[in-house]
Write a protein that holds these residues in place. Sequence first.
Motif, short mmCIF file in Angstrom:
data_model
loop_
_atom_site.label_atom_id
_atom_site.label_comp_id
_atom_site.label_asym_id
_atom_site.label_seq_id
_atom_site.Cartn_x
_atom_site.Cartn_y
_atom_site.Cartn_z
N MET A 1 -15.44 -5.00 -0.50
CA MET A 1 -15.33 -6.43 -0.30
C MET A 1 -16.71 -7.02 -0.07
O MET A 1 -17.53 -6.42 0.62
N THR A 2 -16.91 -8.18 -0.60
CA THR A 2 -18.18 -8.85 -0.40
C THR A 2 -18.19 -9.53 0.97
O THR A 2 -17.14 -9.76 1.58
N ARG A 3 -19.38 -9.87 1.42
CA ARG A 3 -19.50 -10.57 2.72
C ARG A 3 -18.78 -11.92 2.67
O ARG A 3 -18.19 -12.37 3.65
N SER A 4 -18.80 -12.57 1.51
CA SER A 4 -18.11 -13.84 1.35
C SER A 4 -16.59 -13.65 1.50
O SER A 4 -15.93 -14.45 2.17
N GLU A 5 -16.05 -12.61 0.87
CA GLU A 5 -14.61 -12.33 1.00
C GLU A 5 -14.25 -12.04 2.45
O GLU A 5 -13.24 -12.52 2.96
N ILE A 6 -15.07 -11.23 3.11
CA ILE A 6 -14.82 -10.88 4.51
C ILE A 6 -14.79 -12.14 5.37
O ILE A 6 -13.89 -12.33 6.19
N ALA A 7 -15.74 -13.04 5.16
CA ALA A 7 -15.79 -14.29 5.94
C ALA A 7 -14.57 -15.15 5.67
O ALA A 7 -14.00 -15.75 6.59
N ARG A 8 -14.15 -15.22 4.42
CA ARG A 8 -12.98 -16.03 4.06
C ARG A 8 -11.70 -15.45 4.67
O ARG A 8 -10.86 -16.21 5.18
N HIS A 47 -7.82 -3.94 3.41
CA HIS A 47 -8.10 -3.40 2.08
C HIS A 47 -7.99 -4.51 1.04
O HIS A 47 -7.13 -5.39 1.16
N ARG A 48 -8.83 -4.44 0.04
CA ARG A 48 -8.78 -5.38 -1.08
C ARG A 48 -8.08 -4.69 -2.23
O ARG A 48 -8.36 -3.54 -2.55
N ASP A 49 -7.16 -5.41 -2.88
CA ASP A 49 -6.44 -4.87 -4.02
C ASP A 49 -6.55 -5.85 -5.17
O ASP A 49 -6.39 -7.06 -4.99
N GLU A 50 -6.86 -5.31 -6.33
CA GLU A 50 -6.92 -6.15 -7.53
C GLU A 50 -6.00 -5.53 -8.57
O GLU A 50 -6.14 -4.36 -8.92
N ASP A 51 -5.05 -6.34 -9.05
CA ASP A 51 -4.08 -5.87 -10.02
C ASP A 51 -3.89 -6.96 -11.07
O ASP A 51 -3.49 -8.08 -10.74
N VAL A 55 -6.12 -10.87 -6.99
CA VAL A 55 -6.70 -10.20 -5.82
C VAL A 55 -5.84 -10.50 -4.59
O VAL A 55 -5.40 -11.63 -4.38
N SER A 56 -5.58 -9.45 -3.81
CA SER A 56 -4.89 -9.63 -2.54
C SER A 56 -5.60 -8.78 -1.49
O SER A 56 -6.37 -7.88 -1.81
#
Length: 78
Positions: A1-8, A47-51, A55-56
């Motif tokens: 996960m990117t820092r941006s995703e973590i912050a969001r 956890h990040r999931d991409e299907d 993305v979830s």
Amino acid sequence: MTRSEIARVQEYLRITFANPRIVVKPPKKQGQPVEVYCADEFIGVLHRDEDEGEVSYDLHMSILDLDLPPDPSDAKGL
């Protein structure tokens, strides 16, 4: 996960649970899970999931029996 995703995700959790003490910490090493805390208390992993391009983010929280309040049905005389 990117820092941006973590912050969001952190902001989402804070708003959803009305708790500004929720902190999502990036992993210390590559490949380790992202950790979620409430103040200093570890509460789970993220956890990040991409299907198929969607993305979830999944929060896995384990609750230990010993952390639960006493069961009122275990009181004497019941």
